[in-house]
Structures are given as structure tokens and as C-alpha cells.
Design a protein around this motif. Structure first.
Motif, PDB file in Angstrom:
ATOM      1  N   VAL A  11       0.849  -1.196   0.000  1.00 14.21           N
ATOM      2  CA  VAL A  11       0.000   0.000   0.000  1.00 14.21           C
ATOM      3  C   VAL A  11       0.885   1.246   0.000  1.00 14.21           C
ATOM      4  O   VAL A  11       0.668   2.194  -0.772  1.00 14.21           O
ATOM      5  N   GLY A  12       1.906   1.234   0.847  1.00 15.92           N
ATOM      6  CA  GLY A  12       2.827   2.365   0.880  1.00 15.92           C
ATOM      7  C   GLY A  12       3.551   2.563  -0.433  1.00 15.92           C
ATOM      8  O   GLY A  12       3.772   3.707  -0.868  1.00 15.92           O
ATOM      9  N   ALA A  13       3.914   1.465  -1.109  1.00 17.88           N
ATOM     10  CA  ALA A  13       4.604   1.570  -2.398  1.00 17.88           C
ATOM     11  C   ALA A  13       3.706   2.215  -3.453  1.00 17.88           C
ATOM     12  O   ALA A  13       4.184   2.987  -4.302  1.00 17.88           O
ATOM     13  N   GLN A  14       2.415   1.898  -3.423  1.00 17.65           N
ATOM     14  CA  GLN A  14       1.486   2.541  -4.369  1.00 17.65           C
ATOM     15  C   GLN A  14       1.433   4.053  -4.142  1.00 17.65           C
ATOM     16  O   GLN A  14       1.471   4.846  -5.093  1.00 17.65           O
ATOM     17  N   ILE A  36      -2.052  -0.852   8.079  1.00 18.11           N
ATOM     18  CA  ILE A  36      -2.269   0.006   6.912  1.00 18.11           C
ATOM     19  C   ILE A  36      -2.508   1.447   7.346  1.00 18.11           C
ATOM     20  O   ILE A  36      -2.007   2.390   6.718  1.00 18.11           O
ATOM     21  N   ALA A  37      -3.233   1.649   8.440  1.00 16.47           N
ATOM     22  CA  ALA A  37      -3.442   3.009   8.940  1.00 16.47           C
ATOM     23  C   ALA A  37      -2.113   3.689   9.232  1.00 16.47           C
ATOM     24  O   ALA A  37      -1.905   4.859   8.876  1.00 16.47           O
ATOM     25  N   ARG A  38      -1.194   2.944   9.854  1.00 14.00           N
ATOM     26  CA  ARG A  38       0.102   3.538  10.188  1.00 14.00           C
ATOM     27  C   ARG A  38       0.923   3.832   8.936  1.00 14.00           C
ATOM     28  O   ARG A  38       1.588   4.876   8.849  1.00 14.00           O
ATOM     29  N   VAL A  39       0.881   2.939   7.954  1.00 12.72           N
ATOM     30  CA  VAL A  39       1.623   3.173   6.712  1.00 12.72           C
ATOM     31  C   VAL A  39       1.055   4.362   5.951  1.00 12.72           C
ATOM     32  O   VAL A  39       1.803   5.215   5.447  1.00 12.72           O
ATOM     33  N   VAL A  40      -0.264   4.441   5.851  1.00 15.58           N
ATOM     34  CA  VAL A  40      -0.885   5.567   5.152  1.00 15.58           C
ATOM     35  C   VAL A  40      -0.526   6.878   5.845  1.00 15.58           C
ATOM     36  O   VAL A  40      -0.163   7.868   5.198  1.00 15.58           O
TER      37      VAL A  40
END
Length: 270
Positions: free
Chosen positions: A59-62, A85-89
Motif C-alpha cells: 500500500v505504501g509503495a502505491q 495500513i493506517a500507520r503506513v498511510v
């Protein structure tokens, strides 16, 4: 200038909600739409069957791929699925975003199916909400964020709005559609005070994706106008999309709103 707007969200293969609805909304309102997928959802107008959450690093790579190449004028965050995912976003938005971020805290689909795992609520509240120019919770979502009962009156909504604002977003659009009243009144709170935004309820069951569509509409409009104007115009767009939804024949459950009602004139006439 045509705004470039990024949605970070889950999918809907029937096209009425999630990332697909966001992209339709962006296009209908004159913005160029881009999307980073957080989860692939098997759903239709009758409900959610299952979903597969993507790896947080992917997700972060996108998100990195978009910001490394494209000017981004606004971001809309929808389904984040889990805490990782919340933390990566949140990390990528802190790293890249120099634009308004609209957070729609997607927790439950219109069908009642849960789209947010329990561990994600705290991460959403602590990591993402403080980064938002605007958050757009409905009453059940707001109750989960604040760990309190849903409001039962407009006065309760005003009290809840203050508590949501304390979580850190610049503006809060608290949607009042779940109150039992002839009108549906939303509250918009921010630096300029609190506005009550009433609207007549529409008698329709074709309301799949309304929350996604409203938040996406605000994100599409924020690059070219102020927050109050963007919210007012977004609500007008959503109401018109709901009013025209019967022109579509999509699914046997809660059908989608008509995102392109202003472009497909006469499309429902036989």
C-alpha cells in the motif's frame, strides 16, 4: 488547472462504492482521479462477501509511486482495513502530502458488513485523524471513534462534534442521516464555528456508496475552493446523484447513486 486527486481505499467490483465510486466522483466534478488500493473487496449491492487486505508495504509503495511522479492536489482516505495500513498511510501522508486530506472513517458498509478490523480504530484515531483537513463520520462511526453511544438528537450531535474536533482534524463533517427525523441535518465544525446543513430526506433505497461519494466530492472540490463551499457543493452533488439513482438498473439490493447524472441526460428514458 485540473486538480489531481488521489483516493486510498478498498474496491467494489459493482462500482457503486469504494475506490471505483471515488474515481467516478472525481471525474464527474472535473478532477483527474488516481487510486491506491488497500483491500480487494468481494461485494455487491446486497452485501460484502469477503475481503483481502493488501500488504501494508505494498500500500505504501502505491502511494510512493503516485507522489514521486504526480502533483497531488488532494487526498481522500477511505477503507484502511487494519492498524498496520493506517500507520503506513499516515507515514506516507506525513512524508509526501502538502495538500488537503479528507478522511472518511469507513467502518461498516451500507449492508451492515464490517470493513474495519477492531485493532484499526485506535490507529485511525491517533494516526490519521490529526492529519485531516476534514473528516466525514456518520453517527455510528463517530460513536466508535469516541467510544460512546450514538447521539439521539441534534443537541447530542453538537456535543459529539466538539469531541471529534478535539481529536485533531481541522474540520469535522458529522453526518446526521441516522437520526430519525424528517430532515437529515449534518453539522460542519471548524475554525469558523459550526454550521447546520439540513437536507430533505429522499425516499430511495439506491444509496450504496453515499459516504464514499460525499467524501470524494469534497476532496475533488477542495483544491479550487474553501472548505465550507466544497462541503455545500459536495452535498448538492450527492443529493442530485441520489435523486437520479432510479435511472440506473444495477443490482437487486441497495443500488448505487448516479455519479454521472449531469452528463448522461435522458439515460433512464426508455
Amino acid at each position: 488547472m485540473i486538480p489531481n486527486v488521489l483516493t486510498i481505499a478498498g474496491t467494489d467490483p459493482t462500482g457503486g462504492a469504494g475506490l471505483q465510486a471515488d474515481l467516478k466522483t472525481f471525474s464527474a466534478l472535473g478532477a483527474y482521479g488516481m487510486g491506491a488500493i488497500t483491500a480487494v473487496v468481494a461485494q455487491n449491492t446486497r452485501g460484502v462477501r469477503s475481503f483481502v487486505v493488501l500488504e501494508p508495504d505494498f500500500v505504501g509503495a502505491q502511494i510512493d509511486a503516485v507522489f514521486d511522479d504526480v502533483r497531488v492536489d488532494a487526498v481522500k482516505v477511505g477503507m484502511i482495513a487494519n492498524a498496520a495500513i493506517a500507520r503506513v498511510v499516515a507515514d506516507r501522508l506525513r512524508r509526501h502530502a502538502r495538500c488537503p486530506v479528507v478522511v472518511d472513517p469507513v467502518m461498516v458498509a451500507k449492508s451492515g458488513d464490517h470493513l474495519l478490523l477492531p485493532d484499526a480504530v485506535a490507529a485511525l484515531r491517533e494516526e490519521l485523524l490529526p492529519l485531516a483537513a476534514l473528516i466525514t463520520p456518520n453517527l455510528p462511526e463517530a460513536a466508535v471513534l469516541l467510544d460512546c453511544p450514538p447521539p439521539q438528537s441534534l443537541d447530542d450531535m453538537h456535543a459529539m462534534l466538539a469531541a471529534l474536533s478535539a481529536l485533531g482534524p481541522q474540520w469535522v463533517l458529522l453526518k446526521g442521516g441516522h437520526l430519525r427525523a424528517p430532515h437529515s441535518t449534518d453539522l460542519l465544525g471548524g475554525p469558523d464555528g459550526v454550521l447546520e446543513l439540513p437536507a430533505q430526506r429522499l425516499a430511495t433505497t439506491r444509496d450504496h456508496g453515499t459516504g464514499c461519494t460525499l467524501a470524494a466530492a469534497v476532496a475533488a472540490l477542495l483544491p479550487t475552493t474553501d472548505t465550507v463551499s466544497a462541503v455545500r457543493r459536495a452535498k448538492d452533488y450527492l443529493n442530485a446523484s441520489l435523486a437520479a439513482a432510479d435511472q440506473l438498473d444495477v443490482g437487486g439490493g441497495r443500488g448505487p447513486v448516479h455519479h454521472f447524472h449531469a452528463m448522461w441526460r435522458g439515460s433512464g428514458e426508455g
